[in-house]
Design an enzyme around this catalytic site. Structure first.
Site, PDB file in Angstrom:
ATOM      1  N   HIS A 162     107.784  71.754  65.942  1.00  0.00           N
ATOM      2  CA  HIS A 162     108.243  70.472  65.842  1.00  0.00           C
ATOM      3  C   HIS A 162     108.689  70.201  64.398  1.00  0.00           C
ATOM      4  O   HIS A 162     108.158  70.706  63.361  1.00  0.00           O
ATOM      5  CB  HIS A 162     107.442  69.333  66.165  1.00  0.00           C
ATOM      6  CG  HIS A 162     107.093  69.483  67.671  1.00  0.00           C
ATOM      7  ND1 HIS A 162     105.766  69.867  68.327  1.00  0.00           N
ATOM      8  CD2 HIS A 162     107.855  69.317  68.608  1.00  0.00           C
ATOM      9  CE1 HIS A 162     105.780  69.817  69.541  1.00  0.00           C
ATOM     10  NE2 HIS A 162     106.886  69.373  69.945  1.00  0.00           N
ATOM     11  N   CYS A 249      99.838  64.660  65.785  1.00  0.00           N
ATOM     12  CA  CYS A 249     100.185  64.641  67.221  1.00  0.00           C
ATOM     13  C   CYS A 249      99.099  64.108  68.478  1.00  0.00           C
ATOM     14  O   CYS A 249      99.418  63.735  69.421  1.00  0.00           O
ATOM     15  CB  CYS A 249     100.350  66.220  67.901  1.00  0.00           C
ATOM     16  SG  CYS A 249     101.020  67.323  66.545  1.00  0.00           S
TER      17      CYS A 249
HETATM   18  C1  CIR Z   1     102.636  72.280  72.435  1.00  0.00           C
HETATM   19  O1  CIR Z   1     102.795  73.306  72.181  1.00  0.00           O
HETATM   20  O2  CIR Z   1     103.309  71.415  73.070  1.00  0.00           O
HETATM   21  C2  CIR Z   1     100.919  71.905  72.170  1.00  0.00           C
HETATM   22  N1  CIR Z   1     100.330  72.938  72.301  1.00  0.00           N
HETATM   23  C3  CIR Z   1     101.000  71.317  70.669  1.00  0.00           C
HETATM   24  C4  CIR Z   1     101.836  70.046  70.584  1.00  0.00           C
HETATM   25  C5  CIR Z   1     101.804  69.900  69.160  1.00  0.00           C
HETATM   26  N2  CIR Z   1     102.471  68.425  68.914  1.00  0.00           N
HETATM   27  C6  CIR Z   1     103.311  68.354  67.692  1.00  0.00           C
HETATM   28  O3  CIR Z   1     103.352  69.163  67.046  1.00  0.00           O
HETATM   29  N3  CIR Z   1     103.815  67.134  67.672  1.00  0.00           N
END
Ligand code: CIR
Length: 254
Positions: A162, A249
């Protein structure tokens, strides 16, 4: 900008099966719960009222609430997560946000949008085009933001999960950047803390009401942040890192 509220979701036992590219092994659920509780305490110590939502075992990654919505002073925008296993996370979040926001827009198919791909810098929003956020999602988001009176632009990502995995805004024209975002032409007008590959996880940090929150274990970055004069608070997030989750997050803030 002073913020007053945060929304978090307690991780569910199924988090050990969360999406990941990290190769760091499975999270220890009990340890993750302790780390999450500490995260909530830190948010409270930054003068935020924190709404803690219950675990949702239908969605292993549902503790990463930041990805589900963009919250602005003019209204909320419900995301449409790029990973199919996360798409249903937004339903409950929308229900919760109705208690706080009158104006709620949504990203629609064929758009995909993870709100971890959006970085607010004053009244401008940078949107990462990633494996999770596509052109249609970005276009829809820009239209909504323009209607709200904000400007927005896109930035194509090569390796980052992201946008905010690689950049944070620390106020006063200062960015913390790492990896492919170091020396990026779009960010050349900012002062920058450049974070080396070995500490890249710490690039995802948060500036809240005069405090800087950083993942524990990244001493060079912590020192660089301390030079801003803001108190720097460390939080151990080792178990969330194992499933690619960063510090920001874990909360929605407004
Ligand atoms: C994912 O791959 O969507 C989750 N395991 C981690 C999300 C992390 N969110 C972020 O970087 N905004």
């Amino acid at each position: 900008m002073q913020i007053t509220q945060a929304i978090v979701r307690t991780p569910c036992p199924e988090m050990i099966h969360g999406l990941t590219t990290a190769n760091l092994g499975r999270p220890d659920y009990k340890k993750a719960l302790r780390q999450h509780a500490h995260y909530v305490e830190v948010l409270k110590s930054c003068d935020l009222e924190v709404l803690v939502l219950p675990p949702d075992g239908n969605f292993p990654d549902s503790t990463f609430v930041e990805d589900t919505a963009l919250l602005t002073p003019k209204g909320a925008v419900i995301a449409r997560p790029g990973a199919p296993s996360r798409r249903g996370e937004t339903r409950q979040i929308k229900r919760v946000l109705k208690n706080y926001f009158q104006n709620i827009e949504s990203i629609k198919s064929p758009g995909t949008f993870d709100a971890g791909d959006i970085l607010k810098v004053e009244s401008h929003y940078y949107i990462g085009l990633s494996e999770r956020t596509n052109q249609s999602g970005a276009r829809q988001m820009i239209r909504v933001l323009n209607d709200f009176g904000y400007s927005a632009s896109t930035i194509r990502l090569k390796n980052l999960l992201h946008l905010k995995s690689g950049v944070s805004y620390l106020d006063n024209n200062l960015l913390a950047v790492t990896g492919e975002l170091i020396d990026h032409p779009l960010f050349e007008h900012f002062d920058q803390i450049k974070i080396s590959a070995s500490e890249s996880y710490a690039a995802n940090s948060l500036s809240i009401n005069g405090f800087i929150l950083i993942a524990a274990g990244y001493p060079e970055t912590r020192q660089a942040f301390q030079k801003t004069g803001c108190p720097v608070i460390e939080i151990d997030l080792s178990e969330f890192r194992k499933i690619d989750g960063g510090l920001s997050c874990l909360s929605l803030r407004f």
